[in-house]
Design a protein around this motif. Sequence first.
Motif, PDB file in Angstrom:
ATOM      1  N   ARG A   1       1.515  -1.237 -28.430  1.00  6.36           N
ATOM      2  CA  ARG A   1       2.238  -0.815 -29.632  1.00  6.36           C
ATOM      3  C   ARG A   1       2.179  -1.889 -30.703  1.00  6.36           C
ATOM      4  O   ARG A   1       2.064  -1.602 -31.903  1.00  6.36           O
ATOM      5  N   ALA A   2       2.262  -3.142 -30.298  1.00  7.35           N
ATOM      6  CA  ALA A   2       2.134  -4.219 -31.268  1.00  7.35           C
ATOM      7  C   ALA A   2       0.769  -4.174 -31.942  1.00  7.35           C
ATOM      8  O   ALA A   2       0.644  -4.443 -33.147  1.00  7.35           O
ATOM      9  N   ALA A   3      -0.257  -3.841 -31.190  1.00  3.17           N
ATOM     10  CA  ALA A   3      -1.597  -3.740 -31.765  1.00  3.17           C
ATOM     11  C   ALA A   3      -1.665  -2.631 -32.802  1.00  3.17           C
ATOM     12  O   ALA A   3      -2.267  -2.794 -33.876  1.00  3.17           O
ATOM     13  N   VAL A   4      -1.030  -1.495 -32.510  1.00  5.46           N
ATOM     14  CA  VAL A   4      -1.008  -0.389 -33.477  1.00  5.46           C
ATOM     15  C   VAL A   4      -0.264  -0.798 -34.731  1.00  5.46           C
ATOM     16  O   VAL A   4      -0.747  -0.616 -35.861  1.00  5.46           O
ATOM     17  N   GLU A   5       0.909  -1.384 -34.572  1.00  4.48           N
ATOM     18  CA  GLU A   5       1.716  -1.771 -35.736  1.00  4.48           C
ATOM     19  C   GLU A   5       1.007  -2.820 -36.579  1.00  4.48           C
ATOM     20  O   GLU A   5       1.069  -2.796 -37.806  1.00  4.48           O
ATOM     21  N   GLY A   6       0.329  -3.747 -35.910  1.00  7.48           N
ATOM     22  CA  GLY A   6      -0.365  -4.786 -36.651  1.00  7.48           C
ATOM     23  C   GLY A   6      -1.592  -4.299 -37.379  1.00  7.48           C
ATOM     24  O   GLY A   6      -2.010  -4.884 -38.370  1.00  7.48           O
ATOM     25  N   ALA A   7      -2.179  -3.200 -36.885  1.00  7.55           N
ATOM     26  CA  ALA A   7      -3.414  -2.705 -37.485  1.00  7.55           C
ATOM     27  C   ALA A   7      -3.172  -1.755 -38.653  1.00  7.55           C
ATOM     28  O   ALA A   7      -4.035  -1.605 -39.520  1.00  7.55           O
ATOM     29  N   LEU A   8      -2.005  -1.112 -38.685  1.00  9.99           N
ATOM     30  CA  LEU A   8      -1.743  -0.160 -39.755  1.00  9.99           C
ATOM     31  C   LEU A   8      -1.562  -0.894 -41.082  1.00  9.99           C
ATOM     32  O   LEU A   8      -1.114  -2.033 -41.118  1.00  9.99           O
ATOM     33  N   PRO A   9      -1.901  -0.238 -42.197  1.00  5.85           N
ATOM     34  CA  PRO A   9      -1.936  -0.930 -43.486  1.00  5.85           C
ATOM     35  C   PRO A   9      -0.589  -1.250 -44.086  1.00  5.85           C
ATOM     36  O   PRO A   9      -0.516  -1.944 -45.085  1.00  5.85           O
ATOM     37  N   GLY A  10       0.495  -0.753 -43.541  1.00  6.11           N
ATOM     38  CA  GLY A  10       1.801  -1.028 -44.126  1.00  6.11           C
ATOM     39  C   GLY A  10       2.889  -0.479 -43.250  1.00  6.11           C
ATOM     40  O   GLY A  10       2.636   0.008 -42.158  1.00  6.11           O
ATOM     41  N   PRO A  11       4.151  -0.495 -43.711  1.00  4.85           N
ATOM     42  CA  PRO A  11       5.261  -0.032 -42.899  1.00  4.85           C
ATOM     43  C   PRO A  11       5.241   1.453 -42.641  1.00  4.85           C
ATOM     44  O   PRO A  11       5.896   1.920 -41.737  1.00  4.85           O
ATOM     45  N   GLY A  12       4.498   2.239 -43.416  1.00  5.93           N
ATOM     46  CA  GLY A  12       4.362   3.669 -43.190  1.00  5.93           C
ATOM     47  C   GLY A  12       2.924   4.069 -43.271  1.00  5.93           C
ATOM     48  O   GLY A  12       2.091   3.357 -43.810  1.00  5.93           O
ATOM     49  N   TYR A  13       2.602   5.216 -42.704  1.00  6.18           N
ATOM     50  CA  TYR A  13       1.224   5.655 -42.786  1.00  6.18           C
ATOM     51  C   TYR A  13       1.170   7.139 -43.111  1.00  6.18           C
ATOM     52  O   TYR A  13       0.495   7.921 -42.478  1.00  6.18           O
ATOM     53  N   GLY A  14       1.941   7.553 -44.106  1.00  4.51           N
ATOM     54  CA  GLY A  14       1.882   8.923 -44.564  1.00  4.51           C
ATOM     55  C   GLY A  14       0.532   9.210 -45.201  1.00  4.51           C
ATOM     56  O   GLY A  14      -0.238   8.321 -45.533  1.00  4.51           O
TER      57      GLY A  14
END
Length: 291
Positions: free
Chosen positions: A240-253
């Motif tokens: 989960r940390a890997a997913v959160e770190g890879a996403l471009p920001g606090p949301g991914y709408g």
Amino acid sequence: MSYRTSLSVVLAEVVAPAAEPAVRDGRFPRDAVSALGRAGLLGLTVAPESGGGGLGLSEAVDVVARTARVCPATAAVLTSHFAAVAAIESCGGSWVREEIAAGRHLVGLALSEGGSGEPGEDEPCGREFGRSRSGAARFADVVALRGRKRQVVAAGEADSYLWSSRPLAGRDGLTLWVVPAQAADLFVPARPAGRGPSGSATSTLYADPVLVPADVMLGRDGGGLDVLMGSVRPWLLELRAAVEGALPGPGYGADTFRPGADALRHGGGDLPSGADALSPGSEDLWPAPAA
């Protein structure tokens, strides 16, 4: 071909085209999952003696992080799958290991039973992680499982689910089962409800009851908590940390996340440091989508 090279090919040729309909239409990325299986990535962490890649958590983190930059739905599916496989590998002997290694089998996690709305209740790593209200009763060589699991990623799409229940004998602990998706009376509601990324098929899973062979028990009766705490929880936290770190920001709408080929062109940031980046008591398995 190394797993990293194989992943690069699959991301560019299959996952990227599947990302936009997943974000826009909520379509499960079936083609992406199948391609990951053919490339040996679903079986990446299965032991070599079962035909798998024999790799570990650090490689799974790499796969999930790189996938999340292109398609969060596929990354969510892989996170659940790798965590479930960690439990299966820790116990050994399950009927699914060779199928997973061959890339023909996707596993989901069916562990959360929250419902009161209290913080942390729907979190597979939270305060209800070691408890289960789901029942199990044995009749000769058949076990009847009854219960409701929330926040199941790939609900109705996986080939089997890692399911938790109360023990068959005694009151303490819990028992784990690898429940085939085709089992009668295992169903997803007509209106799925879940907070996972669009396209991840995150929903509730019902067993009302489900009859399974007794030999789909994973490990010993009442010994499931040790497996969850020793294998599933640490893998979930790191992945989960890997997913959160890879996403471009606090949301991914859909208005903020650049899916597919555009995400491949833009690359991504450094990998997160792992479980240290997380608060284990946080409410959601996945970051909240942008409003």
